[in-house]
Scaffold this motif. Structure first.
Motif, PDB file in Angstrom:
ATOM      1  N   UNK B  73     -60.800 -19.514 -22.203  1.00 34.46           N
ATOM      2  CA  UNK B  73     -60.375 -19.806 -20.842  1.00 34.46           C
ATOM      3  C   UNK B  73     -60.240 -18.562 -19.996  1.00 34.46           C
ATOM      4  N   UNK B  74     -61.154 -17.659 -20.212  1.00 37.47           N
ATOM      5  CA  UNK B  74     -61.332 -16.590 -19.244  1.00 37.47           C
ATOM      6  C   UNK B  74     -60.389 -15.423 -19.342  1.00 37.47           C
ATOM      7  N   UNK B  75     -59.557 -15.358 -20.388  1.00 40.49           N
ATOM      8  CA  UNK B  75     -58.684 -14.191 -20.538  1.00 40.49           C
ATOM      9  C   UNK B  75     -59.127 -13.434 -21.786  1.00 40.49           C
ATOM     10  N   UNK B  76     -58.553 -12.264 -21.998  1.00 36.42           N
ATOM     11  CA  UNK B  76     -58.906 -11.541 -23.218  1.00 36.42           C
ATOM     12  C   UNK B  76     -57.739 -11.616 -24.190  1.00 36.42           C
ATOM     13  N   UNK B  77     -57.976 -11.246 -25.432  1.00 35.46           N
ATOM     14  CA  UNK B  77     -56.937 -11.328 -26.453  1.00 35.46           C
ATOM     15  C   UNK B  77     -55.713 -10.529 -26.081  1.00 35.46           C
ATOM     16  N   UNK B  78     -55.928  -9.494 -25.275  1.00 33.57           N
ATOM     17  CA  UNK B  78     -54.789  -8.661 -24.896  1.00 33.57           C
ATOM     18  C   UNK B  78     -53.812  -9.415 -24.006  1.00 33.57           C
ATOM     19  N   UNK B  79     -54.246 -10.534 -23.408  1.00 35.27           N
ATOM     20  CA  UNK B  79     -53.354 -11.305 -22.539  1.00 35.27           C
ATOM     21  C   UNK B  79     -52.269 -12.001 -23.328  1.00 35.27           C
ATOM     22  N   UNK B  80     -52.445 -12.091 -24.648  1.00 33.61           N
ATOM     23  CA  UNK B  80     -51.444 -12.796 -25.437  1.00 33.61           C
ATOM     24  C   UNK B  80     -50.148 -12.000 -25.515  1.00 33.61           C
ATOM     25  N   UNK B  81     -50.268 -10.678 -25.505  1.00 31.31           N
ATOM     26  CA  UNK B  81     -49.075  -9.828 -25.654  1.00 31.31           C
ATOM     27  C   UNK B  81     -48.100 -10.045 -24.500  1.00 31.31           C
ATOM     28  N   UNK B  82     -48.560  -9.971 -23.214  1.00 31.87           N
ATOM     29  CA  UNK B  82     -47.622 -10.253 -22.130  1.00 31.87           C
ATOM     30  C   UNK B  82     -46.979 -11.629 -22.246  1.00 31.87           C
ATOM     31  N   UNK B  83     -47.745 -12.616 -22.710  1.00 35.57           N
ATOM     32  CA  UNK B  83     -47.185 -13.959 -22.792  1.00 35.57           C
ATOM     33  C   UNK B  83     -46.131 -14.057 -23.877  1.00 35.57           C
ATOM     34  N   UNK B  84     -46.377 -13.378 -24.974  1.00 31.63           N
ATOM     35  CA  UNK B  84     -45.393 -13.349 -26.063  1.00 31.63           C
ATOM     36  C   UNK B  84     -44.104 -12.715 -25.569  1.00 31.63           C
ATOM     37  N   UNK B  85     -44.243 -11.568 -24.879  1.00 26.10           N
ATOM     38  CA  UNK B  85     -43.057 -10.876 -24.379  1.00 26.10           C
ATOM     39  C   UNK B  85     -42.411 -11.717 -23.281  1.00 26.10           C
ATOM     40  N   UNK B  86     -43.235 -12.412 -22.498  1.00 24.77           N
ATOM     41  CA  UNK B  86     -42.733 -13.215 -21.386  1.00 24.77           C
ATOM     42  C   UNK B  86     -41.846 -14.362 -21.828  1.00 24.77           C
ATOM     43  N   UNK B  87     -41.935 -14.764 -23.097  1.00 20.55           N
ATOM     44  CA  UNK B  87     -41.044 -15.827 -23.556  1.00 20.55           C
ATOM     45  C   UNK B  87     -39.621 -15.297 -23.692  1.00 20.55           C
ATOM     46  N   UNK B  88     -39.467 -13.977 -23.727  1.00 18.23           N
ATOM     47  CA  UNK B  88     -38.133 -13.394 -23.702  1.00 18.23           C
ATOM     48  C   UNK B  88     -37.687 -13.158 -22.279  1.00 18.23           C
ATOM     49  N   UNK B  89     -38.495 -12.397 -21.547  1.00 16.03           N
ATOM     50  CA  UNK B  89     -38.195 -12.140 -20.147  1.00 16.03           C
ATOM     51  C   UNK B  89     -39.505 -11.830 -19.441  1.00 16.03           C
ATOM     52  N   UNK B  90     -39.665 -12.356 -18.236  1.00 14.27           N
ATOM     53  CA  UNK B  90     -40.917 -12.184 -17.501  1.00 14.27           C
ATOM     54  C   UNK B  90     -41.151 -10.762 -17.032  1.00 14.27           C
ATOM     55  N   UNK B  91     -40.068  -9.997 -16.813  1.00 12.30           N
ATOM     56  CA  UNK B  91     -40.240  -8.652 -16.256  1.00 12.30           C
ATOM     57  C   UNK B  91     -41.005  -7.740 -17.222  1.00 12.30           C
ATOM     58  N   UNK B  92     -40.541  -7.560 -18.476  1.00 15.05           N
ATOM     59  CA  UNK B  92     -41.339  -6.747 -19.399  1.00 15.05           C
ATOM     60  C   UNK B  92     -42.668  -7.410 -19.708  1.00 15.05           C
ATOM     61  N   UNK B  93     -42.717  -8.743 -19.624  1.00 13.77           N
ATOM     62  CA  UNK B  93     -43.974  -9.450 -19.867  1.00 13.77           C
ATOM     63  C   UNK B  93     -45.030  -9.013 -18.874  1.00 13.77           C
ATOM     64  N   UNK B  94     -44.645  -9.012 -17.593  1.00  9.07           N
ATOM     65  CA  UNK B  94     -45.601  -8.608 -16.563  1.00  9.07           C
ATOM     66  C   UNK B  94     -45.951  -7.124 -16.740  1.00  9.07           C
ATOM     67  N   UNK B  95     -44.955  -6.323 -17.126  1.00  5.20           N
ATOM     68  CA  UNK B  95     -45.232  -4.897 -17.303  1.00  5.20           C
ATOM     69  C   UNK B  95     -46.179  -4.655 -18.474  1.00  5.20           C
TER      70      UNK B  95
END
Lengths: 73, 384
Positions: B73-95
């Motif tokens: 769906x158009x993202x790369x595997x590296x996009x999983x890391x922000x999403x994993x972190x985003x389940x804790x808090x969106x701020x570090x997730x976006x960073x």
């Protein structure tokens, strides 16, 4: 000519030519995959797409689509 | 032992502070910023573990394993890391999206990361599940499934727009050798992220807390405008704004001032939503409307802290507004569909609403099945 995509796990192959163009080819060469480099295919990701290879002593991951642009012998 | 609010209150009382200033300092600044700073210890623990995963070399392996799925769906595997972190808090997730080199993939990751329910959205889920569904077990997992589905659907839809179309970026990445990270490295990485969060609490959250406080405690009592501590919600500025904009949410099933105010408060910090409802109860909110409200609050624009992070990572006001607009629009569309199709099955059909819901659904399906504009092969034309 076979490409890195067709190589089996555990094989060691030598890069013959890079057929990619532009940024992709540039990136692959940046990571040390140049003519004559020995590449050892270590493993395939559980879902079958990226592959992990050992090149110049470190681990590198490549998509199969990218591996297709590397001709090996 | 008295806490900071008590000590400050005593200090202010002893110097005979004016009522509104005392309220501003206690309820506005300490209450608002304190609520966010209360998150710092658990965020630091989260950052320690993330720093450990990162520096031991595991994060690159996650990207390696997940790439096949995200590629679809158009993202790369590296996009999983922000999403994993985003389940804790969106701020570090976006960073965390910084590690994605490709600009399009990075922007898309930033836009979709906050769809994953963060820690602060959990109280909303718990509140709705307990108050309207009798604590049904499926409400909380469904919130995560909706978050993941929103990422997948958005990824596929956005990839087909002109902004994000293009050849896939190469995924040629070094997998660092596993090693035990040094103590100093983990601590430094934890502190860098934690400190940038604390800095935001002191700037943007402080400002917005003051604004929300002003909206909450200034209003009309017996026809006269002014400050009052015993102000009813519906007479305050915020309550009036809520009454003014609540018609926007009527098609979603929660067109009431309380729900509208709660949604605005959710922009400061998502757990504020619970605070608004906590005192006002759930008069006139059906289970269906409650679920629609839940989904809207999970998917719409994140809190100010996360919006600030989006602004910094996008480094462009235009893209920030586009991201926020997309998130709100998407949330609105999904809630509209949930409410209208839900009404269809529970009896009272709203014909105009249903027509709109069907139109939205048809548009989404069209965007999902439309063929990709990009080429499937890895070729890139270079001008010479």
């Amino acid at each position: 000519m076979s490409t890195l995509r067709d190589a089996k796990i555990g094989q060691t192959v030598t890069v013959k030519r890079l057929t990619g163009t532009g940024a992709v080819k540039r990136r692959i060469m940046d990571m040390g995959l140049t003519r004559g480099t020995e590449v050892y295919i270590r493993k395939v990701a559980p879902l079958g797409d990226p592959i992990e290879v050992t090149v110049r002593g470190y681990e590198l991951s490549l998509r199969k689509a990218d591996a297709e642009t590397i001709e090996v012998g | 032992m008295p806490g900071i609010p008590v000590l400050v209150e005593q200090g202010l009382d002893s110097i005979n502070c004016v009522g509104w200033l005392k309220s501003l300092i206690l309820d506005g600044i300490i209450g608002g910023v304190g609520a966010v700073l209360g998150f710092v210890p658990q965020m630091l623990v989260l950052f320690i573990f993330l720093a450990f995963l990162e520096s031991c070399g595991y994060m690159a392996r996650i990207a390696f394993v997940m790439d096949r799925i995200f590629r679809r769906f158009g993202l790369s595997g590296k996009s999983f890391i922000p999403m994993l972190i985003g389940s804790g808090c969106g701020v570090p997730g976006v960073m965390a999206s910084r590690t994605i080199e490709n600009e399009r993939d990075r922007r898309m990751t930033i836009m979709t990361t906050t769809f994953i329910p963060c820690g602060a959205k959990m109280p909303i889920v718990a509140m709705i599940a307990a108050a309207l569904f009798g604590g049904a077990w499926w409400v909380a997992p469904s919130a995560y499934f909706i978050g993941v589905a929103a990422i997948i659907v958005s990824g596929i839809m956005l990839k087909k727009t002109k902004m994000f179309a293009g050849d896939p970026a190469p995924f040629v990445m070094e997998l660092p050798a596993y090693h035990l990270p040094t103590f100093g490295n983990v601590m430094r990485s934890m502190w860098e992220r934690g400190w940038s969060f604390i800095k935001k609490a002191g700037t943007i959250i402080l400002l917005s807390s003051i604004l929300i406080w002003a909206g909450n405690s200034f209003g009309w009592t017996d026809g006269a405008f002014g400050f009052s501590t015993e102000l009813e919600m519906e007479n305050s500025i915020l309550g009036k704004i809520g009454q003014g904009i609540c018609w926007i949410f009527a098609p979603l099933g929660f067109g009431e001032p309380t729900a509208a105010v709660a949604t605005i408060m959710g922009l400061v910090a998502k757990e504020e939503v619970v605070g608004v409802f906590g005192v006002l109860d759930f008069e006139g909110l059906s289970a269906l409307a409650g679920y629609s409200f839940l989904v809207f609050n999970l998917l719409c624009a994140p809190c100010f802290a996360a919006i600030g992070a989006i602004k910094r990572e996008m480094n462009s006001a235009k893209w920030t507004w586009f991201a926020i607009g997309y998130q709100c629009g998407f949330a609105y569309a999904v809630s509209l569909m949930i409410n209208q199709f839900g009404l269809l099955f529970t009896g009272s059909v709203n014909v105009i609403g249903l027509i709109f819901a069907i139109a939205v659904l048809a548009f989404m399906i069209y965007m999902l099945v439309r063929p990709y504009k990009e080429s499937t092969k890895l070729t890139q034309k270079v001008k010479i």
